[in-house]
Enzyme design. Sequence first.
Site, PDB file in Angstrom:
ATOM      1  N   ARG A  51       0.710   4.089  -2.686  1.00  0.00           N
ATOM      2  CA  ARG A  51       0.297   5.458  -2.363  1.00  0.00           C
ATOM      3  C   ARG A  51       1.196   6.476  -3.059  1.00  0.00           C
ATOM      4  O   ARG A  51       0.726   7.488  -3.572  1.00  0.00           O
ATOM      5  CB  ARG A  51       0.282   5.659  -0.846  1.00  0.00           C
ATOM      6  CG  ARG A  51      -0.913   4.991  -0.234  1.00  0.00           C
ATOM      7  CD  ARG A  51      -1.023   5.107   1.276  1.00  0.00           C
ATOM      8  NE  ARG A  51      -2.333   4.557   1.657  1.00  0.00           N
ATOM      9  CZ  ARG A  51      -2.784   4.464   2.893  1.00  0.00           C
ATOM     10  NH1 ARG A  51      -2.053   4.880   3.915  1.00  0.00           N
ATOM     11  NH2 ARG A  51      -3.981   3.961   3.137  1.00  0.00           N
ATOM     12  N   MET A  97       0.820  -1.207   0.000  1.00  0.00           N
ATOM     13  CA  MET A  97       0.000   0.000   0.000  1.00  0.00           C
ATOM     14  C   MET A  97       0.857   1.260   0.000  1.00  0.00           C
ATOM     15  O   MET A  97       0.543   2.229  -0.695  1.00  0.00           O
ATOM     16  CB  MET A  97      -0.884  -0.041   1.252  1.00  0.00           C
ATOM     17  CG  MET A  97      -1.970   0.979   1.267  1.00  0.00           C
ATOM     18  SD  MET A  97      -3.290   0.508   0.128  1.00  0.00           S
ATOM     19  CE  MET A  97      -4.675   0.543   1.247  1.00  0.00           C
ATOM     20  N   TYR A 136      -8.800   6.251  -4.459  1.00  0.00           N
ATOM     21  CA  TYR A 136      -8.297   4.876  -4.206  1.00  0.00           C
ATOM     22  C   TYR A 136      -6.968   4.841  -3.452  1.00  0.00           C
ATOM     23  O   TYR A 136      -6.348   5.873  -3.249  1.00  0.00           O
ATOM     24  CB  TYR A 136      -8.334   4.010  -5.451  1.00  0.00           C
ATOM     25  CG  TYR A 136      -7.499   4.303  -6.682  1.00  0.00           C
ATOM     26  CD1 TYR A 136      -6.482   5.229  -6.718  1.00  0.00           C
ATOM     27  CD2 TYR A 136      -7.768   3.582  -7.854  1.00  0.00           C
ATOM     28  CE1 TYR A 136      -5.734   5.419  -7.878  1.00  0.00           C
ATOM     29  CE2 TYR A 136      -7.028   3.782  -9.024  1.00  0.00           C
ATOM     30  CZ  TYR A 136      -6.011   4.706  -9.019  1.00  0.00           C
ATOM     31  OH  TYR A 136      -5.288   4.896 -10.148  1.00  0.00           O
ATOM     32  N   GLU A 137      -6.610   3.672  -3.004  1.00  0.00           N
ATOM     33  CA  GLU A 137      -5.445   3.471  -2.113  1.00  0.00           C
ATOM     34  C   GLU A 137      -5.540   4.310  -0.838  1.00  0.00           C
ATOM     35  O   GLU A 137      -4.546   4.824  -0.350  1.00  0.00           O
ATOM     36  CB  GLU A 137      -4.125   3.792  -2.836  1.00  0.00           C
ATOM     37  CG  GLU A 137      -3.866   3.016  -4.094  1.00  0.00           C
ATOM     38  CD  GLU A 137      -3.920   1.512  -3.928  1.00  0.00           C
ATOM     39  OE1 GLU A 137      -3.742   1.036  -2.797  1.00  0.00           O
ATOM     40  OE2 GLU A 137      -4.171   0.818  -4.920  1.00  0.00           O
ATOM     41  N   GLY A 138      -6.754   4.402  -0.312  1.00  0.00           N
ATOM     42  CA  GLY A 138      -6.985   5.232   0.871  1.00  0.00           C
ATOM     43  C   GLY A 138      -7.390   6.623   0.434  1.00  0.00           C
ATOM     44  O   GLY A 138      -6.594   7.333  -0.175  1.00  0.00           O
TER      45      GLY A 138
END
Lengths: 589, 589
Positions: free
Chosen positions: A296, A292, A436-438
């Site tokens: 990010r 992740m 996305y990705e948090g």
Amino acid sequence: MAAYVPPIEDITFLLGDVFDFDAVVRVLPGFEDIDTALATSILEEGGKFCAEVLEPLNRPGDEEGCRLENGQAITPAGTIDAYSAFVAAGWPGLSGDAKYGGQGLPRVLQILLDEMIASANLSFGLFPGLTRGAVEAIGHHASDALKATYLPKMISGEWTGAMALTESSAGTDLGLLSTRAQPVGDGSYAITGTKIFISSGDHDLGGNIVHLVLARLPDAPKGVKGISLFLSPKFLVNKDGSLGSRNGMSVGSLEHKMGIHAQPTCVMNYDGAIGWLVGEPGRGLNAMFTMMNAERLFVGIQGLAIGEAANQKAVAYARERLQGRSADGARGPVPIIEHADVRKMLMTGRALTDAGRALAVWTALQMDVAARHPDAETRRVADGFVALLTPVVKAAFTDFGFETAVMSQQVFGGHGYIREWGMEQYVRDARITQIYEGTNGVQAMDLVGRKVPIENGGLVKRFFAMIAHDLQAAAGDANLGEAVNATSEALIRLEGLTDYMLAKGTDLEEAGAAATDYLRSLALVTYGWLSVRMAVKAAAKANAVPGLTQRKTALARFFAARLLPQTIALDAAIRAGAADVVGLESELL
Amino acid sequence: MAAYVPPIEDITFLLGDVFDFDAVVRVLPGFEDIDTALATSILEEGGKFCAEVLEPLNRPGDEEGCRLENGQAITPAGTIDAYSAFVAAGWPGLSGDAKYGGQGLPRVLQILLDEMIASANLSFGLFPGLTRGAVEAIGHHASDALKATYLPKMISGEWTGAMALTESSAGTDLGLLSTRAQPVGDGSYAITGTKIFISSGDHDLGGNIVHLVLARLPDAPKGVKGISLFLSPKFLVNKDGSLGSRNGMSVGSLEHKMGIHAQPTCVMNYDGAIGWLVGEPGRGLNAMFTMMNAERLFVGIQGLAIGEAANQKAVAYARERLQGRSADGARGPVPIIEHADVRKMLMTGRALTDAGRALAVWTALQMDVAARHPDAETRRVADGFVALLTPVVKAAFTDFGFETAVMSQQVFGGHGYIREWGMEQYVRDARITQIYEGTNGVQAMDLVGRKVPIENGGLVKRFFAMIAHDLQAAAGDANLGEAVNATSEALIRLEGLTDYMLAKGTDLEEAGAAATDYLRSLALVTYGWLSVRMAVKAAAKANAVPGLTQRKTALARFFAARLLPQTIALDAAIRAGAADVVGLESELL
């Protein structure tokens, strides 16, 4: 529509002049022979591929989109050939571990290549981008056997990767996920559950698709501590490395999205799909964060990349489009780049993109230092900076990238709203990078809740001290003095604000009410610093590129005068506290 | 997905309590019998139509889009029936001139109906919205014969209108347009040229389509002084009012757009289309601005409307969606509305929308006063305020509406990017409102270049004085004191900034470099004032609606604490001057 031009000149300037790339990598074992000239020549080739092969597919791919045929995701025309050429040219393995066939080049080259790929075709870039994230997780956490089986073919790009985390009721809160993994008895697991939003979950580019799936073991506790990570390939792999039978997974449907239409985003059903543990049972979130964190930064770069492409097109259009009279009323129609309001949008996009790229390069260099520097303390400091800046890069790059895309679209007037011009695609594609990705809210909470409190603020203060030191060296410059002063003032304000935040401690409401504004503040100050640094280095450059000094000086002055003042407002808003944000009963909202 | 709920309670509050609608209209000839109760009951009916008939078509219409069949634009399934029902219920004529069959109701009812229509279905709302713009221009500038032929059927909605201004090389700069009108000899003209971006240029809703076309007479001078306005219907009208033969116009193509897919936006070819002058030769721009000013307010309302709808959906979703733990860590998963970062997005959208609606109502009331008040000076003052605020309403409502749509989409996380959830459509649809009817940059230039200089600043100062007076009355309130003080300070800052702008005089570069930021500043201060006013009036209300006082007080405090500080940054940015914006040679950008 003007063609995308890879920012090679700017890249060379950043590496060679702004960050002294040659000196930094010279002391990193394995990188001794790498220098700016080599990096530039590699990236020139990469840029050419992006401009000539990937960009021409961008709008057609958006129009055609992906489809599902007999359970197989089909990518738009041209994608298969482009991906084959991408693999044949060796681009997937650029920064891959040499032990598994990668070229082992610095991270900084990777992120610059990533930027150009995403500028040309964001949807396409997700195939290698997600593969690399999966490679990171496998490389750090999987058994040697799994590594030997999967890494060489993933690093070469022959096989691709996918991250299967989200479920419909478990997004940000992965602790709620319900996918299960049952031990089969031979060391493997049978995975059952449904995942949504799985980029590159299926496609027709050939090879295997290696899914990293978060799931629960039978005896797992509730919440995040019960989550483990599993490797589960689309095709089971035979002993000799060839592809065997189809694993128990299928595409439920393709998601219908606002953008990135050329990227098959899948709902994936795992029906007893065979998989293997990656890392320890119950430590899946830990392994996932390896992947992740890489993603990010990658997503941040995507935001930057869209900003670059959109700004380029807007500048080119504004030079050609004739409307209205000159400021003195003497000439008309004039190119709209002469209108101050249009110019302000173009300068904003350019200033944000240039400073963003500088931060990207600086952060990637820290990653290279953190990974390879012989001195442990140097590694530790660099690693800290990467941890601190990961949420900033992800959220600020993508917010600024989206804002730049919107502004650049605005420069086109009505034409910007018409699909044929391609500007609205940038807006739609950029939008996912904020999510996305948090989500960017999650990034901001990571920054204020986890990163700023590191060493009770010691880490972030070290970062500020470095900026202050750099700014001091630039003070008194005749052309930059005002910009340096403004940035120094903004830095002092930010230091005070950071103390304010630290004093609030673990109060989640205060953190939440402040988070987004704090992250933007920190990003703006960092951008201001880098804008000044670029201007200083441009002026100091021997054999200066014509216009470079004027350009970087103008951008630094513009940034300080026109964008940095936002930090005053953000400071005031945060210091107003959380009470007015959360005070109203939610039923009354 | 929650259904759209028409904001009837808020409307009643604004009319009945905040702006004393009954007292205002009582003195306006023709409006003596109208009051809040009547207005509310009409708008309740209208809101029901929007929620029950128009909203259900919104997403299907976006997916299906429009198409061209045998030269005829075809709208998505259900549009024809919905439009017939809309006409049958008499909604098109709500504020139309009673002389031509309209109901002659106040403008304020019209804009509130417009808001609900656009919240439910922005694409649909353009049909009646553009018709009304055309009616305004015809009503003010056309001959009695044209009025008698066209107005009754346009006001009833049986016939629709379209504005044909833009050409591919003439957008903001209409002086560049090349469409020609040749006198035929019988008082009519043959119009030849191609127009782009023509909303409602063709459709299948029945009746006639009345195009108002900007074109040049043969002897016309270059530039804007050579432009005349013509009425040219799709079908020539027989003496008895029935539809005759097809006029010489055709749809070249339908534009492929980012959004408003259910609205047929046409490229129109006029091949000797018969038309009649509206207004004097060479005064086309003047006549067009009658229509354009009405449309600018209408477009502003569209932005507001999208903000309202998107915020409603986001609040509803945030109440249902369970992710993460409570701030004290004791409970989880909790509705995400409990997370401060999410709450801040929701509060921002709500605060902007509530204040925007208040400004919409106030502005529309000024229009009613300007049109009907018996006292000439009162009319003049009201008319000035409308002129001043038209660009503000257009640009600020649509910018804030877009920002609210983006934030509301963000609340949905990944689901927000998926078409089925409907949030991304709001973002795509809202985006056009910042562009059409004059980009928001053009609005800002109108504000700083034309409106602020009126009476050498006397008009805008009168507006500020009114705000100051209103704020003074609220000072010292225990719950609102801070908000009142902050707003007063922001107002004083804005007054100073206005003097700064006036001192720059006619310097187009300074105006251009400042325009967008100045407009946003003025909008924020105005919103701050109205937020306070609403809170004061809610508290003063006899038989207060439960929760209303808390809600409006919380929003006013939030606005002042969290959003108004932006004005500090905008002030600083503007005062930095134009040099850093325009200084860089355009080739170096």
